[in-house]
Design an enzyme around this catalytic site. Structure first.
Site, PDB file in Angstrom:
ATOM      1  N   GLN A   1      -8.179  -6.226  -6.432  1.00 57.29           N
ATOM      2  CA  GLN A   1      -7.763  -4.818  -6.234  1.00 57.29           C
ATOM      3  C   GLN A   1      -6.928  -4.520  -5.383  1.00 57.29           C
ATOM      4  O   GLN A   1      -6.528  -5.192  -4.662  1.00 57.29           O
ATOM      5  CB  GLN A   1      -9.272  -3.918  -6.046  1.00 57.29           C
ATOM      6  CG  GLN A   1      -9.883  -4.623  -4.675  1.00 57.29           C
ATOM      7  CD  GLN A   1     -11.286  -3.747  -4.319  1.00 57.29           C
ATOM      8  OE1 GLN A   1     -11.578  -3.119  -5.103  1.00 57.29           O
ATOM      9  NE2 GLN A   1     -11.859  -4.305  -3.427  1.00 57.29           N
TER      10      GLN A   1
ATOM     11  N   HIS B   1       0.651  -1.091  -0.094  1.00 56.09           N
ATOM     12  CA  HIS B   1      -0.001   0.113  -0.064  1.00 56.09           C
ATOM     13  C   HIS B   1       0.836   1.307  -0.058  1.00 56.09           C
ATOM     14  O   HIS B   1       0.078   2.494  -0.191  1.00 56.09           O
ATOM     15  CB  HIS B   1      -0.998   0.237   1.171  1.00 56.09           C
ATOM     16  CG  HIS B   1      -1.832  -1.108   1.150  1.00 56.09           C
ATOM     17  ND1 HIS B   1      -2.921  -1.371   0.169  1.00 56.09           N
ATOM     18  CD2 HIS B   1      -2.046  -2.235   2.159  1.00 56.09           C
ATOM     19  CE1 HIS B   1      -3.577  -2.233   0.318  1.00 56.09           C
ATOM     20  NE2 HIS B   1      -3.126  -2.994   1.402  1.00 56.09           N
TER      21      HIS B   1
ATOM     22  N   HIS C   1      -2.559  -2.827   8.153  1.00 53.43           N
ATOM     23  CA  HIS C   1      -3.880  -2.973   7.395  1.00 53.43           C
ATOM     24  C   HIS C   1      -4.472  -1.746   6.862  1.00 53.43           C
ATOM     25  O   HIS C   1      -4.825  -0.756   7.678  1.00 53.43           O
ATOM     26  CB  HIS C   1      -4.796  -3.853   8.312  1.00 53.43           C
ATOM     27  CG  HIS C   1      -6.186  -3.986   7.602  1.00 53.43           C
ATOM     28  ND1 HIS C   1      -6.396  -4.945   6.404  1.00 53.43           N
ATOM     29  CD2 HIS C   1      -7.544  -3.723   7.686  1.00 53.43           C
ATOM     30  CE1 HIS C   1      -7.606  -4.725   5.751  1.00 53.43           C
ATOM     31  NE2 HIS C   1      -8.384  -4.067   6.750  1.00 53.43           N
TER      32      HIS C   1
END
Length: 160
Positions: free
Chosen positions: A67, A42, A155
């Site tokens: 995704q 990320h 997360h």
């Protein structure tokens, strides 16, 4: 009379098996801590187009991830979000270790456009750039993580 094919116990085992398969698809590679895997998936200050950026993740997981969102910020900036007030995680309401960013960040959201791809080298993604708030779940660092940050993001819960 129709024979009974599945007892409640067998149905439960099948359901748990399916959940295990789904969970394993999103499993973190064992060589990484949760924070390291979060950063790989990320954090990317200048991500290339999604199809290229997703290759690293797909190579580790050996599949085309459906995704993913890349935050165009640094890991240190994301660690700072962990200092914001704790909130209930929007996606997993039983967890209270989430923190909302104080400002919008540039990001790149990637959507798989060929879900039937049989080989990870053929995964193709649509790019959706944006500028949004985000919510991360944070935990105490793993002993393998840098001692520089006692609490780390693990997360990406949601984008707002």
């Amino acid at each position: 009379m129709v024979p009974k094919l599945f007892t409640p116990q067998i149905c439960l085992l099948l359901l748990l098996g399916l959940m295990g398969v789904e969970g394993s698809l999103h499993a973190r590679p064992p060589q990484f801590t949760k924070a390291q895997w979060f950063a790989i998936q990320h954090i990317n200050v200048n991500p290339p187009r999604c199809t290229i950026a997703m290759r690293v993740i797909n190579n580790y997981q050996r599949r085309c991830k459906n995704q993913n969102t890349f935050l165009r910020t640094t890991f240190a900036n994301t660690v700072n979000v962990c200092r914001n007030r704790s909130i209930r995680c929007p996606r997993n309401r039983t967890l209270h270790n989430c923190h909302r960013s104080s400002y919008r960040v540039p990001l790149l959201h990637c959507d798989l456009i060929n879900p039937g791809a049989q080989n990870i080298s053929t995964c193709r993604y649509a790019d959706r750039p944006g500028r949004r708030f985000y919510v991360v779940a944070c935990e105490s660092r793993d002993p393998r993580d840098s001692p520089r940050y006692p609490v780390v993001p693990v997360h990406l819960d949601t984008i707002i």
